[in-house]
Design an enzyme around this catalytic site. Structure first.
Site, PDB file in Angstrom:
ATOM      1  N   GLU A   1      29.095  40.066   8.694  1.00  0.00           N
ATOM      2  CA  GLU A   1      29.595  41.174   9.506  1.00  0.00           C
ATOM      3  C   GLU A   1      30.227  42.245   8.620  1.00  0.00           C
ATOM      4  OE1 GLU A   1      31.981  39.915  12.772  1.00  0.00           O
ATOM      5  OE2 GLU A   1      30.387  38.663  13.609  1.00  0.00           O
TER       6      GLU A   1
ATOM      7  N   GLU B 256      33.501  39.623   7.499  1.00  0.00           N
ATOM      8  CA  GLU B 256      33.542  38.167   7.518  1.00  0.00           C
ATOM      9  C   GLU B 256      32.120  37.638   7.626  1.00  0.00           C
ATOM     10  OE1 GLU B 256      35.945  37.952  11.020  1.00  0.00           O
ATOM     11  OE2 GLU B 256      34.261  37.371  12.290  1.00  0.00           O
TER      12      GLU B 256
END
Length: 671
Positions: free
Chosen positions: A275, A288
């Site tokens: 992400e 993350e």
């Protein structure tokens, strides 16, 4: 290949895995808590095992019970779905010790990437650009405030374990950091059994874009394009799409290559998602990595034609990826809406109860349009307080973004749910929002466009005319049916008055209605009493059908229809309104009827949702100011702060911490 696998999950993702396993000729085992005894995934699986009480901490989160279920049923492998044990390093290790294969990444990759704090450290070591933040252990709320002061506001307080918006708060001041830190820790502990949180800079006006990666156990890793997940509420994704309207091919390639490099650095060997937070200028930072299948994976499957669940199973069985990076092509556009059991008109508070009616649009693929509905419920099932409030994921795919959005809008209008409150009106309204359609997105979209929440929308313009026309057509069909009842008027044909006053609640629209062959003809009447052009409505609708589906002047339209006394409640494009169709004589009388108003309950704090009282923050006799915290109620793993709407004095407290309350139960009274 495996002969039998166990799905260590529930709801729609368990059903989703079962579908692919069934297509591959693999038998499936479901696990279920006492609350899920009659759930759809239990019915779909070849075998099912009861693993404990409703609370996830006593059932779905107990590793020993999953391992025992595998031994009992002879399951050779376990697919964890998302949530629950999917990102617990201890889970694949326990399975390995028992000789069971984990359909997911190796424990080392989970340890390196699944923990948000450790993943940021690993990313920094790999020279991946990350958002400024503090990744060490935060002692208490005072320590969190000092960190936030150093980083600069606003900041994001986020749980180290898990995801799904749980244990996450945005803070713009010291006071918000202090309160948000404690709430995030409590939510993280309840949801993931891990109360560690970290603090990082919150990028203003950001977009949330993620890259799907896929690796095998032979060192191969590829990326499958991106997903735009910027439409969020309370950090929970609401709508996702693939590809992103922001990215160009060069930026997509940079993000993809960076995601692959990070995955290779930790020997990643399954489906996973990297992400990024992206600026409007296409700059991006690692956020993350989710070491599991994402909720929104269907949009990637539809634009790539690759079944991610199948790939996870094949990789876990030791097969090499049959796809190389050059084989990956993105075709068309896909949009996904998450249907939740929540009331958008009451600040999206959770709703529980039985699905009295559940009629999703038919799954189909024709004329370049695909409609897919990933769900874990069925008519007659129950939405429980114990788990995530998701009902379904409605996905549409089309050659272009505009066509995919249009298909999604029509599918939402066709999606009929009764028995609980749900967010379909909100999703439908979003689909028609100009800024969404233009692709001008950010994670603040909902807060910016709906600053006062989502209120009942008054039908206007073309939408109002469309609803009025459908209401008149439905009334005309009902009238025709009544006139076919035998024994009336000696068989004489009665010429029916054509003029009608259609009320959308108290808004009046005048029109003429009549039958023209297979169609119903509508002519709207202007302020001068003149009838306009003819509009032809054609539909196979019959009394009892929950959705009016047909065409208006050749354009397909879907309108939800619910009978009410003396009328019908119609829902279309996020507007839901009671519709009454009067003759001229009936309308004259109706105009004289007084309008009733709801009674004032301003001196009472009512529980806005079924839930558990976590704490009461005031005492009897205490003076409170508007905005002060009165109580905290937990429902569906989320803690909701109830605040005073105005200044006042607490007269009597009727609830205590630990109490389980129904919706609208009295918590306290003001003097």
């Amino acid at each position: 290949m495996f002969k039998r696998i166990l799905i260590a999950n529930r709801g729609e993702i368990a059903c989703r895995v079962i579908k692919t396993a069934r297509r591959m000729g693999i038998q499936t085992v479901a696990v279920y808590s006492e609350a899920d005894r009659d759930a759809l995934h239990v019915e779909m699986a070849d075998e099912a095992v009861l693993i404990g009480p409703p609370a996830a901490a006593e059932s779905y989160l107990v590793i020993e019970k999953i391992v025992e279920a595998c031994r009992k049923t002879g399951a050779e492998a376990v697919h964890p779905g998302y949530g629950f044990l999917s990102e617990r390093e201890a889970f694949p290790r326990a399975l390995e010790a028992a000789g069971i294969v984990f359909i997911g990444p190796n424990p080392g990759a989970i340890a390196a990437m699944g923990d948000k704090i450790e993943s940021k450290k690993a990313a920094a070591k790999a020279k991946v650009s990350t958002v400024p933040g503090y990744l060490g252990v935060i002692e208490d709320d005072k320590h969190a405030v000092r960190i936030a002061d150093e980083i600069g506001y606003p900041v994001m307080i986020k749980a180290s374990a898990g995801g799904g918006g749980k244990g996450m708060r945005i803070a713009h001041s010291k006071a918000e950091v202090s309160e948000g830190f404690n709430l995030a820790k409590a939510e993280a502990k309840a949801s993931f059994g891990d109360d560690r949180v970290f603090v990082e800079k919150f990028i203003v006006d950001p977009r949330h874009i993620e890259i799907q990666v896929l690796g095998d156990k032979h060192g191969n890793v590829i990326y499958l394009g991106e997903r735009e997940c910027s439409i969020q509420r309370r950090n929970q994704k609401v709508i996702e799409e693939a590809p992103s309207p922001l990215l160009d091919e060069a930026t997509r390639r940079k993000m993809g290559e960076q995601a692959v490099a990070l995955a290779k650095a930790v020997n990643y060997d399954s489906a996973g998602t990297v992400e990024f937070v992206a600026g409007q200028d296409k700059s991006f930072y690692f956020l993350e990595m989710n070491t599991r299948l994402q909720v929104e994976h269907p949009v990637t499957e539809l634009v790539t034609g690759i079944d991610l669940v199948e790939q996870m199973i094949r990789v876990a069985a030791g097969e090499k990826l049959a796809i190389t990076q050059k084989d990956v092509t993105l075709t068309g556009w896909a949009v996904e809406s998450r249907l939740y059991a929540e009331d958008p008109f009451r600040n999206f508070l959770p709703s529980i109860g039985r699905l009295v009616k559940y009629r999703p649009p038919a799954e189909a693929s024709q004329d370049g349009i695909t409609i897919r509905n990933d769900t874990g419920v069925q008519e007659g099932g129950e939405i429980s307080i114990h788990y995530d409030p998701m009902i379904a994921k409605l996905v549409t795919h089309a050659p272009s973004r505009a066509a995919a959005i249009e298909a999604q809008a029509t599918a939402l209008d066709s999606f009929y749910v009764d028995g609980i409150r749900h967010n379909i009106p909100f999703l439908s309204a979003l689909m028609h929002h100009p800024r969404w359609r233009e692709g001008r997105l950010s994670t603040g979209f909902i807060a910016e466009e709906f600053p006062k929440g989502f209120a009942v929308r008054v039908p206007e313009g073309e939408v109002a005319r469309r609803i009025a026309a459908v209401g008149a057509a439905i009334d005309h069909v009902l009238g025709e049916r009544k006139r076919q009842i035998s024994g009336q008027m000696g068989g004489r044909v009665v010429q029916r008055e054509r003029r009608r006053a259609v009320w959308l609640d108290r808004q009046e629209i005048l029109l003429e209605v009549g039958r023209e062959g297979e169609a119903i003809a509508i002519r709207f009447i202007d302020a001068e009493g003149k009838a306009g052009n003819v509009h032809l409505l054609q539909s196979p609708w019959k009394p009892g059908d929950p959705v009016w589906q047909g065409t208006i002047d050749g354009h397909f339209v879907a309108v939800q229809a619910r009978p009410i006394p003396n009328g019908i409640r119609l829902a279309h494009q996020g507007v839901e309104v009671p519709v009454y169709v009067w003759t001229e004589a009936e309308a004259a009388s109706a105009r004289l009827m007084p309008v009733t108003t709801a009674s004032d309950s301003g001196k009472k704090l009512l529980c806005p949702m079924p839930g558990l009282v976590v704490s009461i923050a005031v005492i009897e006799g205490q003076e409170v100011k508007a905005g002060e915290t009165l109580a905290v109620v937990e429902a569906m793993k989320m803690q909701n702060v109830l605040r005073a709407e105005q200044d006042g004095t607490v007269k009597k407290i009727h609830a205590s911490a630990g109490a389980t309350l129904a919706v609208d139960a009295l918590i306290l009274e003001f003097a």
